[in-house]
Design an enzyme around this catalytic site. Structure first.
Site, PDB file in Angstrom:
ATOM      1  N   LYS A 121       0.833  -1.209   0.000  1.00 51.54           N
ATOM      2  CA  LYS A 121       0.000   0.000   0.000  1.00 51.54           C
ATOM      3  C   LYS A 121       0.863   1.253   0.000  1.00 51.54           C
ATOM      4  O   LYS A 121       0.654   2.167  -0.789  1.00 51.54           O
ATOM      5  CB  LYS A 121      -0.901  -0.003   1.243  1.00 51.54           C
ATOM      6  CG  LYS A 121      -1.576   1.321   1.511  1.00 51.54           C
ATOM      7  CD  LYS A 121      -2.403   1.305   2.769  1.00 51.54           C
ATOM      8  CE  LYS A 121      -1.677   1.660   4.034  1.00 51.54           C
ATOM      9  NZ  LYS A 121      -1.337   3.078   4.213  1.00 51.54           N
ATOM     10  N   ASN A 122       1.860   1.285   0.893  1.00 51.58           N
ATOM     11  CA  ASN A 122       2.641   2.516   1.046  1.00 51.58           C
ATOM     12  C   ASN A 122       3.604   2.769  -0.110  1.00 51.58           C
ATOM     13  O   ASN A 122       4.156   3.862  -0.222  1.00 51.58           O
ATOM     14  CB  ASN A 122       3.406   2.500   2.375  1.00 51.58           C
ATOM     15  CG  ASN A 122       2.493   2.777   3.552  1.00 51.58           C
ATOM     16  OD1 ASN A 122       1.309   3.054   3.363  1.00 51.58           O
ATOM     17  ND2 ASN A 122       3.042   2.697   4.760  1.00 51.58           N
TER      18      ASN A 122
ATOM     19  N   CYS B 214      -4.482  12.826  13.289  1.00 47.25           N
ATOM     20  CA  CYS B 214      -5.108  11.530  13.084  1.00 47.25           C
ATOM     21  C   CYS B 214      -4.957  10.737  14.368  1.00 47.25           C
ATOM     22  O   CYS B 214      -4.332  11.200  15.322  1.00 47.25           O
ATOM     23  CB  CYS B 214      -4.496  10.798  11.906  1.00 47.25           C
ATOM     24  SG  CYS B 214      -2.855  10.202  12.215  1.00 47.25           S
TER      25      CYS B 214
ATOM     26  N   ARG C  47       0.929  14.582  13.468  1.00 50.67           N
ATOM     27  CA  ARG C  47       1.397  14.383  12.089  1.00 50.67           C
ATOM     28  C   ARG C  47       1.323  15.629  11.195  1.00 50.67           C
ATOM     29  O   ARG C  47       0.543  15.693  10.228  1.00 50.67           O
ATOM     30  CB  ARG C  47       0.649  13.224  11.445  1.00 50.67           C
ATOM     31  CG  ARG C  47       0.930  11.922  12.148  1.00 50.67           C
ATOM     32  CD  ARG C  47       0.216  10.778  11.528  1.00 50.67           C
ATOM     33  NE  ARG C  47       0.945  10.197  10.415  1.00 50.67           N
ATOM     34  CZ  ARG C  47       0.532   9.119   9.762  1.00 50.67           C
ATOM     35  NH1 ARG C  47      -0.578   8.533  10.092  1.00 50.67           N
ATOM     36  NH2 ARG C  47       1.250   8.633   8.770  1.00 50.67           N
ATOM     37  N   PRO C  48       2.163  16.631  11.476  1.00 44.27           N
ATOM     38  CA  PRO C  48       2.163  17.831  10.634  1.00 44.27           C
ATOM     39  C   PRO C  48       2.780  17.572   9.251  1.00 44.27           C
ATOM     40  O   PRO C  48       3.386  16.521   9.030  1.00 44.27           O
ATOM     41  CB  PRO C  48       3.044  18.800  11.422  1.00 44.27           C
ATOM     42  CG  PRO C  48       3.920  17.941  12.266  1.00 44.27           C
ATOM     43  CD  PRO C  48       3.160  16.686  12.543  1.00 44.27           C
TER      44      PRO C  48
ATOM     45  N   ASP D 154       4.633  20.227   7.889  1.00 42.01           N
ATOM     46  CA  ASP D 154       5.475  21.417   7.792  1.00 42.01           C
ATOM     47  C   ASP D 154       6.754  21.176   6.975  1.00 42.01           C
ATOM     48  O   ASP D 154       7.204  22.062   6.244  1.00 42.01           O
ATOM     49  CB  ASP D 154       5.828  21.929   9.199  1.00 42.01           C
ATOM     50  CG  ASP D 154       6.504  20.869  10.057  1.00 42.01           C
ATOM     51  OD1 ASP D 154       6.041  19.703  10.023  1.00 42.01           O
ATOM     52  OD2 ASP D 154       7.489  21.174  10.742  1.00 42.01           O
TER      53      ASP D 154
ATOM     54  N   ASP E 203       5.115   0.714  12.035  1.00 45.86           N
ATOM     55  CA  ASP E 203       3.916   0.036  11.531  1.00 45.86           C
ATOM     56  C   ASP E 203       3.827  -1.426  11.972  1.00 45.86           C
ATOM     57  O   ASP E 203       2.838  -2.095  11.680  1.00 45.86           O
ATOM     58  CB  ASP E 203       3.854   0.130   9.993  1.00 45.86           C
ATOM     59  CG  ASP E 203       3.466   1.518   9.528  1.00 45.86           C
ATOM     60  OD1 ASP E 203       3.150   2.367  10.367  1.00 45.86           O
ATOM     61  OD2 ASP E 203       3.487   1.765   8.304  1.00 45.86           O
TER      62      ASP E 203
ATOM     63  N   LEU F 199       8.366   7.191  16.892  1.00 46.69           N
ATOM     64  CA  LEU F 199       7.960   8.002  15.743  1.00 46.69           C
ATOM     65  C   LEU F 199       6.678   8.804  15.937  1.00 46.69           C
ATOM     66  O   LEU F 199       6.583   9.934  15.488  1.00 46.69           O
ATOM     67  CB  LEU F 199       7.847   7.128  14.484  1.00 46.69           C
ATOM     68  CG  LEU F 199       9.159   7.102  13.723  1.00 46.69           C
ATOM     69  CD1 LEU F 199      10.031   5.968  14.194  1.00 46.69           C
ATOM     70  CD2 LEU F 199       8.946   7.022  12.260  1.00 46.69           C
TER      71      LEU F 199
ATOM     72  N   ARG G 104      -8.439  -0.385   5.070  1.00 51.31           N
ATOM     73  CA  ARG G 104      -7.595   0.655   4.460  1.00 51.31           C
ATOM     74  C   ARG G 104      -6.283   0.069   3.958  1.00 51.31           C
ATOM     75  O   ARG G 104      -5.699   0.593   3.002  1.00 51.31           O
ATOM     76  CB  ARG G 104      -7.262   1.756   5.492  1.00 51.31           C
ATOM     77  CG  ARG G 104      -8.387   2.727   5.756  1.00 51.31           C
ATOM     78  CD  ARG G 104      -7.872   3.871   6.609  1.00 51.31           C
ATOM     79  NE  ARG G 104      -6.550   4.254   6.166  1.00 51.31           N
ATOM     80  CZ  ARG G 104      -5.550   4.633   6.956  1.00 51.31           C
ATOM     81  NH1 ARG G 104      -5.747   4.710   8.253  1.00 51.31           N
ATOM     82  NH2 ARG G 104      -4.380   4.959   6.469  1.00 51.31           N
TER      83      ARG G 104
HETATM   84  C1  UD1 Z   1       4.617   6.967   6.471  1.00 55.75           C
HETATM   85  C2  UD1 Z   1       3.758   5.744   6.288  1.00 55.75           C
HETATM   86  C3  UD1 Z   1       3.250   5.262   7.636  1.00 55.75           C
HETATM   87  C4  UD1 Z   1       4.396   5.053   8.598  1.00 55.75           C
HETATM   88  C5  UD1 Z   1       5.287   6.285   8.668  1.00 55.75           C
HETATM   89  C6  UD1 Z   1       6.539   6.072   9.481  1.00 55.75           C
HETATM   90  C7  UD1 Z   1       2.802   6.071   4.101  1.00 55.75           C
HETATM   91  C8  UD1 Z   1       1.578   6.380   3.294  1.00 55.75           C
HETATM   92  N1  UD1 Z   1       2.647   6.098   5.427  1.00 55.75           N
HETATM   93  O1  UD1 Z   1       3.778   7.993   7.017  1.00 55.75           O
HETATM   94  O2  UD1 Z   1       2.553   4.019   7.416  1.00 55.75           O
HETATM   95  O3  UD1 Z   1       3.895   4.792   9.891  1.00 55.75           O
HETATM   96  O4  UD1 Z   1       5.699   6.678   7.344  1.00 55.75           O
HETATM   97  O5  UD1 Z   1       7.263   5.017   8.976  1.00 55.75           O
HETATM   98  O6  UD1 Z   1       3.840   5.774   3.554  1.00 55.75           O
HETATM   99  N2  UD1 Z   1       6.762  14.839  10.567  1.00 55.75           N
HETATM  100  C9  UD1 Z   1       6.810  16.180  10.869  1.00 55.75           C
HETATM  101  N3  UD1 Z   1       6.626  17.078   9.855  1.00 55.75           N
HETATM  102  C10 UD1 Z   1       6.395  16.692   8.563  1.00 55.75           C
HETATM  103  C11 UD1 Z   1       6.356  15.326   8.275  1.00 55.75           C
HETATM  104  C12 UD1 Z   1       6.542  14.410   9.302  1.00 55.75           C
HETATM  105  O7  UD1 Z   1       7.011  16.570  12.014  1.00 55.75           O
HETATM  106  O8  UD1 Z   1       6.220  17.564   7.685  1.00 55.75           O
HETATM  107  C13 UD1 Z   1       6.956  13.847  11.655  1.00 55.75           C
HETATM  108  C14 UD1 Z   1       5.715  12.994  11.888  1.00 55.75           C
HETATM  109  O9  UD1 Z   1       4.788  13.618  12.726  1.00 55.75           O
HETATM  110  C15 UD1 Z   1       6.315  11.746  12.500  1.00 55.75           C
HETATM  111  C16 UD1 Z   1       7.662  11.623  11.771  1.00 55.75           C
HETATM  112  O10 UD1 Z   1       7.948  12.921  11.255  1.00 55.75           O
HETATM  113  O11 UD1 Z   1       6.553  11.929  13.868  1.00 55.75           O
HETATM  114  C17 UD1 Z   1       7.676  10.637  10.634  1.00 55.75           C
HETATM  115  O12 UD1 Z   1       6.556  10.864   9.793  1.00 55.75           O
HETATM  116  P1  UD1 Z   1       6.543  10.499   8.259  1.00 55.75           P
HETATM  117  O13 UD1 Z   1       7.709   9.662   7.895  1.00 55.75           O
HETATM  118  O14 UD1 Z   1       6.313  11.742   7.470  1.00 55.75           O
HETATM  119  O15 UD1 Z   1       5.226   9.592   8.169  1.00 55.75           O
HETATM  120  P2  UD1 Z   1       4.266   9.520   6.946  1.00 55.75           P
HETATM  121  O16 UD1 Z   1       5.035   9.725   5.706  1.00 55.75           O
HETATM  122  O17 UD1 Z   1       3.037  10.331   7.183  1.00 55.75           O
END
Ligand code: UD1
Length: 420
Positions: free
Chosen positions: A22-23, A116, A121-122, A124, A307, A329, A399
């Protein structure tokens, strides 16, 4: 609404075929926005999140022609650049269209995903990187309004934190940018690697694939001919079924998988006493005399994946001794704990750390799924609980797990999908 009913205390036996990831599929589908051609994708899983993204692309004007596991996505007639709240709210990964839409059209609007179940999960880091590439970003009425009328410009991006979808978004934006973009502290997850490889095979020069430093040479706005490809196997689905074998202490073989993506998961199962045999694309888990406790810290790939945290917590309830699981995480990824406790698990929480005192005799009850992976932990617990467990709100499971009940039924689990 559907729910799952499981009879516990079953032993499993046989083979489970893993679906496409999926991812990996999500960024690869978003990538078709950069295409000049009708893109064929094989080994696409049948999960709700994929349907959500395909619906989003269809709303933007794309045509999607799906037969079984394959799909053709044609984005040549895209005429809309707004990803609306009604779709984004159901799937945060919709943010993946931001980079490609902005790179192709020079403007787009994407609803802010918001929080969520597993935390704040920002996005930014996605936005900051796009601004560095010359985009003007404003947040208005809950929407990210992004413009770059003269196209995006390559630059040097350093991510403060490793972000999976952030890296994917910026790689896709960089593919059509002017000049070279470098990304330091890039995610190295296999799903990001596949995105980079497909773009690379489609003519985008990307160096450092699979490392934390990526360099992407953009086409200055020219759309690309994307090659046909097959989505990599889902490592989290594979890990979940390995845990099903482990928690029921059964021999199970997982096929159509890639053991090289599951190093940290296999290592933890081995630490717990299970003998694992792998071939190029299969993994077999064998029963053990005693399930040993485990210490797990979730981190970015190639370390232990967040995950898989909930599934290992269910498994740790059946280990003989005290297991410790630290979630690094996401701040709120322990929603499964209270439901596991209701089934008889002895788990205490202290901040980001869970202490699981095994072995507990689990007993069946009605439980509620709270997020995707938390739901699979409840399925695992139900496999060994005494009696009949009903798992409600399984739209979370749908999902991300393709035909979960059929796959488990195929190896002997007593599991039924019923209507509330
Ligand atoms: C992806 C996966 C999810 C997995 C996660 C971590 C997909 C669709 N989803 O989610 O299944 O659990 O990686 O392996 O591939 N963060 C910020 N700012 C940002 C982006 C992220 O602070 O702009 C933080 C997040 O809150 C979190 C960490 O960085 O604490 C990692 O998040 P991220 O790797 O971005 O997760 P996703 O890509 O949403």
């Amino acid at each position: 609404m559907d729910y799952l009913q499981l009879q516990g205390s079953q032993s499993l036996k046989g083979k489970i075929k893993i679906s496409g990831a999926k991812n990996a599929s999500l960024p690869l589908i978003a990538m078709t926005i950069l295409a000049n051609n009708n893109v064929k994708i094989c080994n696409l899983p049948h999960v709700a999140d994929i349907n959500t993204l395909l619906k989003l692309l269809t709303n933007l004007g794309a045509s999607c022609d799906r037969t079984n596991d394959s799909i053709y996505v044609d984005t040549s007639k895209l005429n809309e650049t707004k990803a609306t709240y009604d779709i984004v709210k159901t799937m945060r990964a919709s943010i993946l269209v931001l980079g490609p839409l902005l790179a192709r059209f020079g403007h787009c609007e994407v609803s802010l995903p918001g929080g969520c179940a597993i935390g704040q999960r920002p996005v930014d880091l996605h936005l900051k990187a796009l601004e560095q590439m010359g985009a003007n970003i404003e947040i208005k009425n809950g929407y990210i309004e992004a413009t770059a009328p003269n196209g995006l410009k390559g630059c040097d991006i350093v991510f403060d934190k490793i972000t999976v979808t952030g890296t994917a978004n910026i790689v896709m934006a960089a593919a059509l940018a002017h000049g070279k973009t470098t990304i330091t502290n890039a995610a190295r997850e296999p799903e990001v690697v596949q995105l980079c490889k497909v773009l690379n095979e489609s003519g985008i020069k990307i160096q450092g694939i699979g490392t934390a430093f990526l360099s992407v040479r953009g086409t200055a706005g020219k759309l690309i001919d994307i090659v046909n490809f097959s989505v990599i196997p889902d490592r989290i689905e594979a890990g979940t079924y390995l845990c099903a074998g482990a928690i029921t202490n059964s021999k199970l073989t997982i096929t159509n998988t890639d053991p090289s993506h599951l190093g940290a998961v296999i290592a933890k199962l081995e630490e717990m006493g299970f003998c694992i045999n792998s071939t190029k694309n299969t993994i077999t888990i064998n029963p053990t005399k005693t399930i040993k406790p485990v210490k797990i810290v979730t981190r970015e790939y190639p370390a232990f994946p967040t995950d898989m945290q909930a599934q290992f917590m269910a498994l740790a309830t059946q280990a003989n001794g005290v297991s410790i699981i630290e979630e690094r995480l996401f701040e709120n990824r322990f929603m499964h704990v209270s439901e596991l406790q209701r089934m008889g698990a002895d788990i205490s929480l202290n901040g980001h750390t869970a202490t699981i005192n095994g072995k507990s005799k689990l007993s069946a009850t009605d439980v509620m799924a709270t997020d995707l992976r938390a739901s699979s932990a409840l399925v695992l617990a139900a496999l060994v609980a005494t009696g009949e467990t009903n798992i409600h709100r399984i739209y979370h499971l749908d999902r991300g797990y393709d035909s979960l009940e059929k796959k488990l039924e195929g190896v002997g689990a007593k599991i039924k999908r019923l209507k509330e």
